[in-house]
Motif scaffolding. Structure first.
Motif, PDB file in Angstrom:
ATOM      1  N   ILE A 279      11.217  -1.944  15.633  1.00  0.00           N
ATOM      2  CA  ILE A 279      12.480  -2.528  15.505  1.00  0.00           C
ATOM      3  C   ILE A 279      12.516  -3.990  15.951  1.00  0.00           C
ATOM      4  N   VAL A 280      12.200  -4.448  17.428  1.00  0.00           N
ATOM      5  CA  VAL A 280      11.954  -5.844  17.842  1.00  0.00           C
ATOM      6  C   VAL A 280      10.579  -6.929  17.729  1.00  0.00           C
ATOM      7  N   GLY A 281       9.750  -5.945  16.918  1.00  0.00           N
ATOM      8  CA  GLY A 281       8.429  -6.266  16.401  1.00  0.00           C
ATOM      9  C   GLY A 281       8.828  -7.720  15.115  1.00  0.00           C
ATOM     10  N   PRO A 282       8.244  -7.243  13.935  1.00  0.00           N
ATOM     11  CA  PRO A 282       8.055  -8.511  12.630  1.00  0.00           C
ATOM     12  C   PRO A 282       8.171  -7.225  12.118  1.00  0.00           C
ATOM     13  N   THR A 283       9.083  -6.577  11.719  1.00  0.00           N
ATOM     14  CA  THR A 283       9.286  -5.889   9.999  1.00  0.00           C
ATOM     15  C   THR A 283       8.947  -5.951   9.226  1.00  0.00           C
ATOM     16  N   ILE A 284       9.473  -7.069   9.047  1.00  0.00           N
ATOM     17  CA  ILE A 284       9.378  -6.885   7.195  1.00  0.00           C
ATOM     18  C   ILE A 284       7.711  -7.129   7.019  1.00  0.00           C
ATOM     19  N   TYR A 285       7.164  -7.652   8.223  1.00  0.00           N
ATOM     20  CA  TYR A 285       5.376  -8.311   8.221  1.00  0.00           C
ATOM     21  C   TYR A 285       4.875  -7.167   8.142  1.00  0.00           C
ATOM     22  N   LEU A 286       5.374  -6.153   8.881  1.00  0.00           N
ATOM     23  CA  LEU A 286       4.652  -5.071   9.314  1.00  0.00           C
ATOM     24  C   LEU A 286       5.043  -3.828   8.023  1.00  0.00           C
ATOM     25  N   ALA A 287       6.152  -3.780   7.480  1.00  0.00           N
ATOM     26  CA  ALA A 287       5.969  -2.993   6.423  1.00  0.00           C
ATOM     27  C   ALA A 287       5.361  -3.301   5.009  1.00  0.00           C
ATOM     28  N   ASN A 288       5.043  -5.454   4.454  1.00  0.00           N
ATOM     29  CA  ASN A 288       4.647  -5.000   3.295  1.00  0.00           C
ATOM     30  C   ASN A 288       3.096  -5.316   4.220  1.00  0.00           C
ATOM     31  N   LEU A 289       2.401  -5.182   5.079  1.00  0.00           N
ATOM     32  CA  LEU A 289       1.568  -4.889   5.757  1.00  0.00           C
ATOM     33  C   LEU A 289       0.445  -3.824   5.925  1.00  0.00           C
ATOM     34  N   TYR A 290       1.732  -2.679   5.854  1.00  0.00           N
ATOM     35  CA  TYR A 290       1.049  -1.867   5.671  1.00  0.00           C
ATOM     36  C   TYR A 290       1.196  -1.253   4.158  1.00  0.00           C
ATOM     37  N   VAL A 291       2.003  -1.461   3.933  1.00  0.00           N
ATOM     38  CA  VAL A 291       1.493  -1.052   1.639  1.00  0.00           C
ATOM     39  C   VAL A 291       0.309  -1.602   1.097  1.00  0.00           C
ATOM     40  N   GLU A 292       0.135  -3.592   2.019  1.00  0.00           N
ATOM     41  CA  GLU A 292      -0.394  -3.839   1.151  1.00  0.00           C
ATOM     42  C   GLU A 292      -2.242  -2.999   1.701  1.00  0.00           C
ATOM     43  N   SER A 293      -2.058  -2.607   3.397  1.00  0.00           N
ATOM     44  CA  SER A 293      -3.753  -2.437   3.878  1.00  0.00           C
ATOM     45  C   SER A 293      -3.791  -0.928   3.037  1.00  0.00           C
ATOM     46  N   VAL A 294      -2.243   0.004   2.995  1.00  0.00           N
ATOM     47  CA  VAL A 294      -2.535   1.710   2.715  1.00  0.00           C
ATOM     48  C   VAL A 294      -3.882   1.058   0.997  1.00  0.00           C
ATOM     49  N   GLY A 295      -2.848   0.501   0.052  1.00  0.00           N
ATOM     50  CA  GLY A 295      -3.324   0.186  -1.001  1.00  0.00           C
ATOM     51  C   GLY A 295      -4.405  -0.450  -0.644  1.00  0.00           C
ATOM     52  N   ARG A 296      -5.142  -1.141   0.045  1.00  0.00           N
ATOM     53  CA  ARG A 296      -6.404  -2.026  -0.199  1.00  0.00           C
ATOM     54  C   ARG A 296      -7.538  -0.088   0.210  1.00  0.00           C
ATOM     55  N   TYR A 297      -6.896   0.244   1.294  1.00  0.00           N
ATOM     56  CA  TYR A 297      -7.881   1.682   2.367  1.00  0.00           C
ATOM     57  C   TYR A 297      -7.906   2.668   0.849  1.00  0.00           C
ATOM     58  N   LEU A 298      -6.944   2.895   0.021  1.00  0.00           N
ATOM     59  CA  LEU A 298      -7.092   3.960  -0.482  1.00  0.00           C
ATOM     60  C   LEU A 298      -7.970   3.410  -1.859  1.00  0.00           C
ATOM     61  N   SER A 299      -7.747   2.174  -2.378  1.00  0.00           N
ATOM     62  CA  SER A 299      -8.256   1.778  -3.847  1.00  0.00           C
ATOM     63  C   SER A 299     -10.025   2.006  -3.168  1.00  0.00           C
ATOM     64  N   GLU A 300     -10.478   1.536  -1.768  1.00  0.00           N
ATOM     65  CA  GLU A 300     -11.896   1.051  -2.188  1.00  0.00           C
ATOM     66  C   GLU A 300     -12.125   2.041  -1.205  1.00  0.00           C
ATOM     67  N   LEU A 301     -12.195   3.103  -0.685  1.00  0.00           N
ATOM     68  CA  LEU A 301     -12.097   4.354  -0.389  1.00  0.00           C
ATOM     69  C   LEU A 301     -14.131   4.004   0.037  1.00  0.00           C
ATOM     70  N   VAL A 302     -14.115   5.123  -1.083  1.00  0.00           N
ATOM     71  CA  VAL A 302     -15.233   5.335  -1.090  1.00  0.00           C
ATOM     72  C   VAL A 302     -16.527   4.176  -1.588  1.00  0.00           C
ATOM     73  N   ALA A 303     -16.282   2.691  -1.785  1.00  0.00           N
ATOM     74  CA  ALA A 303     -17.082   1.295  -1.791  1.00  0.00           C
ATOM     75  C   ALA A 303     -17.077   1.417   0.009  1.00  0.00           C
ATOM     76  N   THR A 304     -15.699   1.201   0.996  1.00  0.00           N
ATOM     77  CA  THR A 304     -16.273   1.218   2.302  1.00  0.00           C
ATOM     78  C   THR A 304     -16.740   2.320   3.113  1.00  0.00           C
ATOM     79  N   SER A 305     -16.736   3.354   2.620  1.00  0.00           N
ATOM     80  CA  SER A 305     -17.209   4.714   3.170  1.00  0.00           C
ATOM     81  C   SER A 305     -18.885   4.610   3.071  1.00  0.00           C
ATOM     82  N   LEU A 306     -19.803   3.858   1.772  1.00  0.00           N
ATOM     83  CA  LEU A 306     -20.781   3.210   1.804  1.00  0.00           C
ATOM     84  C   LEU A 306     -21.765   1.880   2.091  1.00  0.00           C
TER      85      LEU A 306
END
Length: 533
Positions: A279-306
């Motif tokens: 609530i008191v932090g940068p709420t919109i920024y956190l929402a955008n960061l979460y969506v983009e980071s989760v997308g990167r994490y899932l799409s590159e999961l195998v590559a990152t794992s190795l």
């Protein structure tokens, strides 16, 4: 129906596993007390040898566990129950999810919730982004998710699933060696089985010791931030002594309900702190960061794992990826027992889905809220949290709180969270150590519990004296190396056990429903600490 025969009562008297593992643990404690420099050098040498020669095995095994669990959940074996076919869960699904999250949600989230993302922002892993840029922010969250997400819970799920199957479907004792019976047969009752349990004890001990040391560093950092108390070894030793007395007293007096209530309250406090920052932090920024980071994490999961240190980035792997995977391996026996005890009556598919997905979502959200806030503040030039983290990792979380309103209140809440998570987690770990060194009995003697409480505290002090956080990281990686082989063997043995189920596999089962009080006997209550009340 021979699979469901009741196991004969196990002896409470300690056996050779206790004496061998205790001797090894005490040798390391004495070594650290008498010649801390020598222990530090030996740890560094062993760490370098293991990570250079076997680091790839940590990566391949953890990814393999995820593939194994996914295939298992989607196969006909996913319908099988962890128990008899007519067993039903003791907890409603929402309660079960909350208990899964609480299994490991503790000191690590405070110690690393800010420190890891902000460190990766300043020095992006493997040079995948320019420092202090928006690309570095996404990469920082991606690798934080990697360390605390699916790979961690995949390790826990393999051991927990095999333990639940072994105890409730096959009627075996709650020992890691018992999980290997499909591979070793009766040899699990001899020297081979005892050796497996010794490795499990040592890995669990130093996993707990690392948490204890990190907690002392974190509490000291909070006290320094709030009250100006020196950040020094004597203060950290005193904190360890107090915490050790608290969790040992809990183990001895059987105040499991009190600890459970405190843990539930701390979960509430943690949730409130999380919402406050959103609530008191940068709420919109956190929402955008979460969506983009989760997308990167899932799409590159195998590559990152190795990703391996073939490019020369061994230091990063030792400090982060290898250390985190080794830490989760060292917790596998403890968390496995916990997950097994709360999951009787669930299907294999329910277990895999719940253990992998729910805590991963919670942990990624936590890291985004706190780590993302720190990243936003530093990139905007408002704070220097990254510099504080570089100087002292344990200062990062409190530096972030200092940039938000109500700093004193949130800092006190954080210290209380660390203490309660600490006491409840170490209490349960002490119980598991007592169980593993007392033939798998669910009622270890008070003498054994007190002994392991004291050894855990002494080991944490010895390792802090030998080199602080670096020494803790070294010991976790070194002690977990043999246990990696054991967990791989557990997965193979579990697969073999499943395939022996016969033609009835895949038969329809009725939906899970919580068991009624009449269906649960006292011996079936899933709380790890129930037997000590």
């Amino acid at each position: 129906m021979s699979d469901f025969l009741t196991v004969p009562p196990v002896r409470r008297r300690p056996g050779p596993v206790l004496y061998v593992s205790l001797t090894l643990a005490l040798a390391i404690v004495v070594w650290g007390a008498v010649a801390s420099d020598s222990l530090a050098v030996a740890g560094a040498t062993a760490l370098d040898g293991i990570t250079r020669g076997l680091g790839w095995a940590y990566l391949a095994a953890s990814l393999g566990f995820l593939v194994f669990l996914l295939v298992l959940a989607c196969s006909r074996y996913g319908r099988l129950r962890l128990g008899k076919d007519d067993d039903r869960p003791a907890f409603r699904r929402v309660t079960w999810y909350a208990m899964i999250v609480s299994a490991v949600m503790g000191i690590g989230l405070v110690s690393y919730g800010v420190a890891e993302p902000i460190s990766h922002l300043a020095a992006p892993p493997h040079g995948l982004a320019a420092p202090m840029t928006s690309g570095a922010a996404v990469t920082a969250m991606q690798f934080s998710f990697f360390d605390w997400g699916l790979h961690a819970w995949g390790i826990f799920a393999v051991v927990g699933l095999a333990m639940a199957w072994s105890m409730f479907r096959r009627g075996r004792p709650g020992l890691v060696s018992a999980l290997l019976r499909p591979l070793l047969g009766r040899r699990v009752e001899g020297a081979a089985g005892k050796g497996v349990d010794v490795f499990a004890v040592i890995a669990t001990l130093f996993g707990t010791t690392t948490s204890l040391g990190l907690g002392a560093l974190q509490i000291n950092g909070g006290l320094t931030s709030l009250f100006g108390i020196p950040n020094s070894l004597p203060v950290q030793f005193a904190i360890i002594v107090v915490i050790t007395l608290l969790f040992t007293a809990s183990a001895l007096t059987g105040v499991a309900k009190g600890i459970r209530y405190l843990s539930e309250a701390s979960m509430g406090l943690g949730g409130a702190l999380f919402v406050f920052v959103l609530i008191v932090g940068p709420t919109i920024y956190l929402a955008n960061l979460y969506v983009e980071s989760v997308g990167r994490y899932l799409s590159e999961l195998v590559a990152t794992s190795l990703i391996t240190p073939a490019s020369g980035d061994l230091g990063f792997m030792q400090n982060w990826t290898y250390f985190m995977l080794a830490w989760w391996l060292s917790w596998a026996a403890f968390v496995g027992v916990f997950l097994a005890r709360i999951s009787r009556g669930r299907t294999v598919r329910e277990f895999v889905t719940g253990v992998l997905l729910v805590p991963t979502v919670v942990f990624t959200a936590w890291f985004t809220a706190f780590g993302g806030t720190a990243i936003n503040r530093d990139m905007g030039g408002e704070t220097a949290i990254g510099a504080a983290a570089a100087e002292d990792t344990n200062a990062a979380f409190f530096a972030t709180l200092d940039s938000l309103p109500l700093t004193a209140i949130t800092s006190i809440v954080t210290i209380l969270l660390v203490i309660v998570f600490f006491v409840s987690g170490a209490d349960a770990n002490t119980y598991v150590l007592g169980m593993l060194t007392s033939h798998g009995t669910e009622q270890p003697s008070r003498r054994v519990l007190a002994l392991w409480g004291a050894v855990t505290g002494a080991a944490a002090i010895a390792l802090l004296a030998a080199g602080g956080l670096e020494s803790l990281q070294q010991m976790v990686i070194v002690s977990s190396a043999p246990f990696l082989v054991i967990v791989v063997a557990v997965a193979v043995a579990f697969a073999k056990d499943l395939m022996s189920e016969g033609p009835q596999v895949g038969a329809p089962v009725s939906p899970s429903r919580p068991a009624t009080p009449v269906e649960l006997s006292g011996s079936e209550l899933p709380e790890v600490a129930t037997s000590r009340e």
